[in-house]
Design a protein around this motif. Structure first.
Motif, short mmCIF file in Angstrom:
data_model
loop_
_atom_site.label_atom_id
_atom_site.label_comp_id
_atom_site.label_asym_id
_atom_site.label_seq_id
_atom_site.Cartn_x
_atom_site.Cartn_y
_atom_site.Cartn_z
N ASN A 1 16.88 88.72 56.06
CA ASN A 1 16.37 87.79 57.07
C ASN A 1 15.78 88.53 58.27
OD1 ASN A 1 15.89 85.03 57.74
ND2 ASN A 1 17.53 85.09 59.24
N LEU A 2 15.26 89.72 58.04
CA LEU A 2 14.68 90.50 59.14
C LEU A 2 13.35 89.91 59.64
CD1 LEU A 2 15.35 94.21 58.15
CD2 LEU A 2 16.55 92.82 59.84
N GLN A 3 12.66 89.14 58.78
CA GLN A 3 11.41 88.47 59.17
C GLN A 3 10.42 89.45 59.82
OE1 GLN A 3 12.75 84.77 61.41
NE2 GLN A 3 14.71 85.79 60.95
N PRO A 4 10.05 90.51 59.09
CA PRO A 4 9.23 91.55 59.70
C PRO A 4 7.74 91.22 59.67
CG PRO A 4 9.77 92.18 57.47
CD PRO A 4 10.43 90.85 57.72
N TRP A 5 7.37 90.14 60.33
CA TRP A 5 5.98 89.69 60.31
C TRP A 5 5.56 89.16 61.67
CZ3 TRP A 5 8.73 86.94 56.02
CH2 TRP A 5 9.53 85.90 56.49
N GLU A 6 4.25 89.21 61.89
CA GLU A 6 3.60 88.62 63.06
C GLU A 6 2.28 88.02 62.57
OE1 GLU A 6 5.30 88.81 65.92
OE2 GLU A 6 6.71 90.40 65.29
N PHE A 7 1.68 87.16 63.38
CA PHE A 7 0.44 86.50 63.01
C PHE A 7 -0.51 86.53 64.21
CE2 PHE A 7 4.07 84.75 60.86
CZ PHE A 7 3.70 84.78 59.53
N VAL A 8 -1.69 87.08 64.01
CA VAL A 8 -2.69 87.15 65.08
C VAL A 8 -3.86 86.25 64.69
CG1 VAL A 8 -4.15 88.63 66.48
CG2 VAL A 8 -2.00 89.54 65.54
N ALA A 9 -4.05 85.16 65.45
CA ALA A 9 -5.10 84.20 65.15
C ALA A 9 -6.32 84.46 66.03
CB ALA A 9 -4.59 82.78 65.34
N VAL A 10 -7.48 84.43 65.43
CA VAL A 10 -8.74 84.58 66.16
C VAL A 10 -9.58 83.34 65.89
CG1 VAL A 10 -10.83 85.96 66.47
CG2 VAL A 10 -8.66 87.09 65.94
N GLN A 11 -10.02 82.66 66.97
CA GLN A 11 -10.83 81.46 66.84
C GLN A 11 -12.07 81.48 67.72
OE1 GLN A 11 -7.45 78.70 67.56
NE2 GLN A 11 -7.90 77.85 65.54
N ASP A 12 -12.09 82.37 68.70
CA ASP A 12 -13.26 82.50 69.57
C ASP A 12 -14.46 82.97 68.75
OD1 ASP A 12 -14.45 82.93 72.42
OD2 ASP A 12 -14.83 84.80 71.34
N GLY A 13 -15.59 82.31 68.95
CA GLY A 13 -16.77 82.59 68.13
C GLY A 13 -17.24 84.02 68.18
N GLU A 14 -17.34 84.59 69.38
CA GLU A 14 -17.81 85.97 69.50
C GLU A 14 -16.82 86.95 68.89
OE1 GLU A 14 -18.82 86.92 73.49
OE2 GLU A 14 -20.44 85.42 73.60
N ARG A 15 -15.54 86.66 69.04
CA ARG A 15 -14.53 87.55 68.44
C ARG A 15 -14.54 87.42 66.92
NH1 ARG A 15 -11.17 90.18 71.51
NH2 ARG A 15 -9.41 90.14 70.04
N LEU A 16 -14.80 86.21 66.41
CA LEU A 16 -14.92 86.05 64.96
C LEU A 16 -16.09 86.85 64.41
CD1 LEU A 16 -14.12 82.26 64.42
CD2 LEU A 16 -12.81 84.19 63.53
N ASP A 17 -17.18 86.94 65.18
CA ASP A 17 -18.30 87.77 64.75
C ASP A 17 -17.86 89.22 64.55
OD1 ASP A 17 -20.17 85.70 64.75
OD2 ASP A 17 -20.78 86.05 66.83
N GLU A 18 -17.01 89.70 65.45
CA GLU A 18 -16.51 91.07 65.34
C GLU A 18 -15.59 91.22 64.13
OE1 GLU A 18 -16.16 95.06 66.39
OE2 GLU A 18 -17.50 93.52 67.20
#
Length: 221
Positions: free
Chosen positions: A60-77
């Protein structure tokens, strides 16, 4: 020649206790046809991550993270760092599933084991030492983070499918570049990039999958 699964018309065993789960597994598709005009809400994004974080996790260490990107310019990158996979931009949301390479949650997790009465203090300390010891081997620790984060990614994709969304996983990206762009700490592993969004319509017919007769081995390989 073994039988291959060639269509989406899978029979679902409705005698199963949770037939909807089986149906979701058998009908989920990755794809590239997203509705570029649609967006998913913050509430939906958070629900997807909530479901992802219910994935199985050793100790049950749950060794995860989630990074969400939704900004249009950042999605281009992100598209550029994913070697030009434009469907990421069309999806409108890119989620990088990240794994831990250190046992950073161990103190908290084994404290919770003890508080729940599942272990006494000595057992909790001994088991924690075993879990933390896995990370003494750099490769084993890295593999542990990747495997657990991959389970979370599958949960995320099934959750998206259950909500009528499309989710497409990718491991084709510049790992170092994406880590730098998203400011991941050095001890975090970029495991899988998932594009999530509203479907833009039909996808090509599913390609054949290897059948059970070919992939199932009994007792030994």
């Amino acid at each position: 020649m073994s039988q291959q699964l060639e269509t989406d018309d899978y029979d679902v065993d409705h005698d199963a206790e949770f037939p909807g789960v089986i149906e979701a597994i058998r009908t989920r598709r990755s794809g590239h046809n997203f509705d570029a005009e649609a967006e998913i809400s913050d509430e939906t994004l958070e629900a997807l991550v909530e479901d992802a974080a219910l994935a199985p996790s050793s100790y049950n260490l749950q060794p995860w993270e989630f990074v969400a990107v939704q900004d249009g310019e950042r999605l281009d990158e992100v598209v550029e760092l994913a070697y030009g996979q434009e469907h990421i931009k069309d999806a409108g949301t890119a989620i990088l599933v990240v794994g831990h390479s250190e046992a950073e949650t161990a103190d908290r997790v084994f404290g919770e084991w003890e508080e729940a009465g599942r272990m006494d203090e000595q057992a909790a300390e001994e088991t924690k030492a075993t879990a933390v010891g896995m990370y003494d081997d750099e490769r084993m620790g890295r593999d542990y983070g990747i495997r657990n984060a991959s389970l979370a990614a599958e949960n995320l994709m099934l959750s998206a499918h259950a909500r009528g969304l499309k989710a497409t996983p990718m491991i084709g990206f510049d790992a170092e570049g994406l880590s730098e762009f998203l400011e991941l700490p050095d001890d975090k592993i970029p495991v899988m990039l998932v594009a999530v969004g509203e479907s833009g319509g039909e996808e090509p017919e599913r390609l054949p999958r290897r059948g059970v007769e070919e992939v199932l081995h009994r007792e030994s390989y």
